[in-house]
Scaffold this motif. Structure first.
Motif, PDB file in Angstrom:
ATOM      1  N   THR A  41       0.886  -1.071   0.139  1.00  0.00           N
ATOM      2  CA  THR A  41       0.016   0.113  -0.080  1.00  0.00           C
ATOM      3  C   THR A  41       0.835   1.333   0.039  1.00  0.00           C
ATOM      4  OG1 THR A  41      -1.503  -1.117   1.083  1.00  0.00           O
ATOM      5  CG2 THR A  41      -1.967   1.155   1.275  1.00  0.00           C
ATOM      6  N   VAL A  42       0.612   2.136  -0.914  1.00  0.00           N
ATOM      7  CA  VAL A  42       1.023   3.557  -0.752  1.00  0.00           C
ATOM      8  C   VAL A  42       0.304   4.352  -0.131  1.00  0.00           C
ATOM      9  CG1 VAL A  42       2.170   5.309  -2.401  1.00  0.00           C
ATOM     10  CG2 VAL A  42       2.327   2.820  -3.173  1.00  0.00           C
ATOM     11  N   ARG A  43       0.830   5.185   0.581  1.00  0.00           N
ATOM     12  CA  ARG A  43      -0.258   6.057   1.462  1.00  0.00           C
ATOM     13  C   ARG A  43       0.193   7.467   1.302  1.00  0.00           C
ATOM     14  NH1 ARG A  43      -0.561   5.172   7.551  1.00  0.00           N
ATOM     15  NH2 ARG A  43       1.465   5.936   7.806  1.00  0.00           N
ATOM     16  N   PHE A  44      -0.440   8.534   0.979  1.00  0.00           N
ATOM     17  CA  PHE A  44      -0.005   9.954   1.202  1.00  0.00           C
ATOM     18  C   PHE A  44      -0.968  10.580   2.217  1.00  0.00           C
ATOM     19  CE2 PHE A  44       1.379   8.729  -3.019  1.00  0.00           C
ATOM     20  CZ  PHE A  44       2.527   9.336  -3.024  1.00  0.00           C
ATOM     21  N   ARG A  45      -0.231  11.403   2.894  1.00  0.00           N
ATOM     22  CA  ARG A  45      -0.986  12.285   3.966  1.00  0.00           C
ATOM     23  C   ARG A  45      -0.583  13.738   3.523  1.00  0.00           C
ATOM     24  NH1 ARG A  45      -0.904   9.004   9.582  1.00  0.00           N
ATOM     25  NH2 ARG A  45      -2.492   7.405   8.936  1.00  0.00           N
ATOM     26  N   GLU A  46      -1.487  14.545   3.510  1.00  0.00           N
ATOM     27  CA  GLU A  46      -1.389  16.230   3.224  1.00  0.00           C
ATOM     28  C   GLU A  46      -1.941  16.880   4.528  1.00  0.00           C
ATOM     29  OE1 GLU A  46      -3.595  16.427  -0.489  1.00  0.00           O
ATOM     30  OE2 GLU A  46      -2.128  15.258  -1.505  1.00  0.00           O
ATOM     31  N   ASP A  47      -1.064  17.640   4.816  1.00  0.00           N
ATOM     32  CA  ASP A  47      -1.413  18.448   6.076  1.00  0.00           C
ATOM     33  C   ASP A  47      -1.479  20.162   5.463  1.00  0.00           C
ATOM     34  OD1 ASP A  47      -1.466  19.975   8.389  1.00  0.00           O
ATOM     35  OD2 ASP A  47       0.009  18.709   9.513  1.00  0.00           O
TER      36      ASP A  47
ATOM     37  N   GLY B 157       4.775  10.760   1.842  1.00  0.00           N
ATOM     38  CA  GLY B 157       4.338   9.277   1.409  1.00  0.00           C
ATOM     39  C   GLY B 157       4.896   8.332   2.083  1.00  0.00           C
ATOM     40  N   ASP B 158       4.190   7.256   2.325  1.00  0.00           N
ATOM     41  CA  ASP B 158       4.845   6.111   3.019  1.00  0.00           C
ATOM     42  C   ASP B 158       4.541   4.974   2.251  1.00  0.00           C
ATOM     43  OD1 ASP B 158       5.671   7.517   5.467  1.00  0.00           O
ATOM     44  OD2 ASP B 158       3.505   7.859   5.729  1.00  0.00           O
ATOM     45  N   TYR B 159       5.109   3.683   2.641  1.00  0.00           N
ATOM     46  CA  TYR B 159       4.826   2.483   1.740  1.00  0.00           C
ATOM     47  C   TYR B 159       4.849   1.247   2.868  1.00  0.00           C
ATOM     48  CZ  TYR B 159       5.151  -1.383  -1.451  1.00  0.00           C
ATOM     49  OH  TYR B 159       4.643  -2.711  -1.791  1.00  0.00           O
ATOM     50  N   SER B 160       3.781   0.449   2.789  1.00  0.00           N
ATOM     51  CA  SER B 160       3.765  -0.803   3.672  1.00  0.00           C
ATOM     52  C   SER B 160       3.644  -1.921   2.754  1.00  0.00           C
ATOM     53  CB  SER B 160       2.589  -0.477   4.609  1.00  0.00           C
ATOM     54  OG  SER B 160       2.485  -1.633   5.403  1.00  0.00           O
TER      55      SER B 160
ATOM     56  N   ASN C  29       0.824  -2.590   8.518  1.00  0.00           N
ATOM     57  CA  ASN C  29       1.320  -2.088   9.753  1.00  0.00           C
ATOM     58  C   ASN C  29       2.250  -1.442   9.993  1.00  0.00           C
ATOM     59  OD1 ASN C  29      -1.077  -3.732  11.025  1.00  0.00           O
ATOM     60  ND2 ASN C  29       0.022  -5.711  10.348  1.00  0.00           N
ATOM     61  N   GLN C  30       3.457  -1.835   9.228  1.00  0.00           N
ATOM     62  CA  GLN C  30       4.853  -1.425   9.322  1.00  0.00           C
ATOM     63  C   GLN C  30       4.920  -0.090   8.097  1.00  0.00           C
ATOM     64  OE1 GLN C  30       8.031  -3.688   9.674  1.00  0.00           O
ATOM     65  NE2 GLN C  30       9.533  -2.165  10.601  1.00  0.00           N
ATOM     66  N   TRP C  31       5.031   1.006   8.398  1.00  0.00           N
ATOM     67  CA  TRP C  31       5.213   2.015   7.110  1.00  0.00           C
ATOM     68  C   TRP C  31       6.673   2.713   7.123  1.00  0.00           C
ATOM     69  CZ3 TRP C  31       1.108   2.564   3.921  1.00  0.00           C
ATOM     70  CH2 TRP C  31      -0.094   2.227   4.514  1.00  0.00           C
ATOM     71  N   PHE C  32       6.989   2.659   5.684  1.00  0.00           N
ATOM     72  CA  PHE C  32       8.355   3.302   5.588  1.00  0.00           C
ATOM     73  C   PHE C  32       8.077   4.582   4.846  1.00  0.00           C
ATOM     74  CE2 PHE C  32       8.626  -1.339   5.726  1.00  0.00           C
ATOM     75  CZ  PHE C  32       9.497  -1.420   6.757  1.00  0.00           C
TER      76      PHE C  32
END
Length: 183
Positions: free
Chosen positions: A142-148, A159-162, A166-169
């Protein structure tokens, strides 16, 4: 009496379910008015991990509303910082449309990029002026992006990858400043 109590319990349960459904919609709106804080021209710097190497870039994003404020359009371009070429080296070139998806009953972003093709992702509000969107990649991760946008005049995106959820990089981050006062 038992029938009346049962009917009352069912009515309360149904009402609670109906109310909770209203709150599970990503942003629970049919226009993008609640995303007005995103509008404007943004510029800044960022980095991305590519082939186990950190690459730095300068990013410009322009966001504006269209079609009676029912969509937001996003145009972004990133230029490599280490580019010694005569022509700037584009490392990110993307266009997106954020709108209400009637089928999903949520806000989605349809995005087009020079590297990733085309995709549509649901956007979720995860805090005051904070968004998240994600997708599965071809490896099953899963590729996840969080915008603040919560700090006035600042857009921080990570951007994080898991592999397992559970564990994000971290593999991406940009920090942009608003260049105008559209909002």
């Amino acid at each position: 009496m038992k029938t009346t109590i049962l009917m009352l319990c069912l009515l309360i349960a149904f009402n609670s379910i109906a109310q909770s459904d209203n709150h599970t919609d990503s942003l629970n709106l049919k226009t993008v008015d609640d995303l007005a804080f995103m509008k404007g021209t943004w510029k800044g710097d960022g980095w991305i991990m590519m082939n186990r190497e950190r690459k730095e870039f300068t990013q410009t994003e322009t966001i504006d509303s269209r079609v009676d404020n029912t969509i937001l359009v996003i145009d972004g371009i990133g230029i490599a910082k280490d580019s010694s070429a005569v022509e700037p080296k584009v490392v990110h070139n993307a266009f997106g449309v954020i709108s209400y998806n009637e089928t999903l009953k949520s806000i989605t972003m349809l995005s087009f990029s020079s590297t990733g093709g085309k995709m549509e992702n649901e956007m979720r509000l995860i805090g005051d002026m904070k968004l998240e969107w994600s997708f599965k990649d071809e490896r099953g991760g899963t590729v996840r992006f969080r915008e603040d946008f919560s700090e006035n005049g600042l857009w921080i995106e990570k951007g994080d990858y898991s592999f397992d959820g559970n564990q994000w990089f971290p593999f991406f981050e940009m920090r942009l400043e608003r260049q105008d006062d559209k909002w």
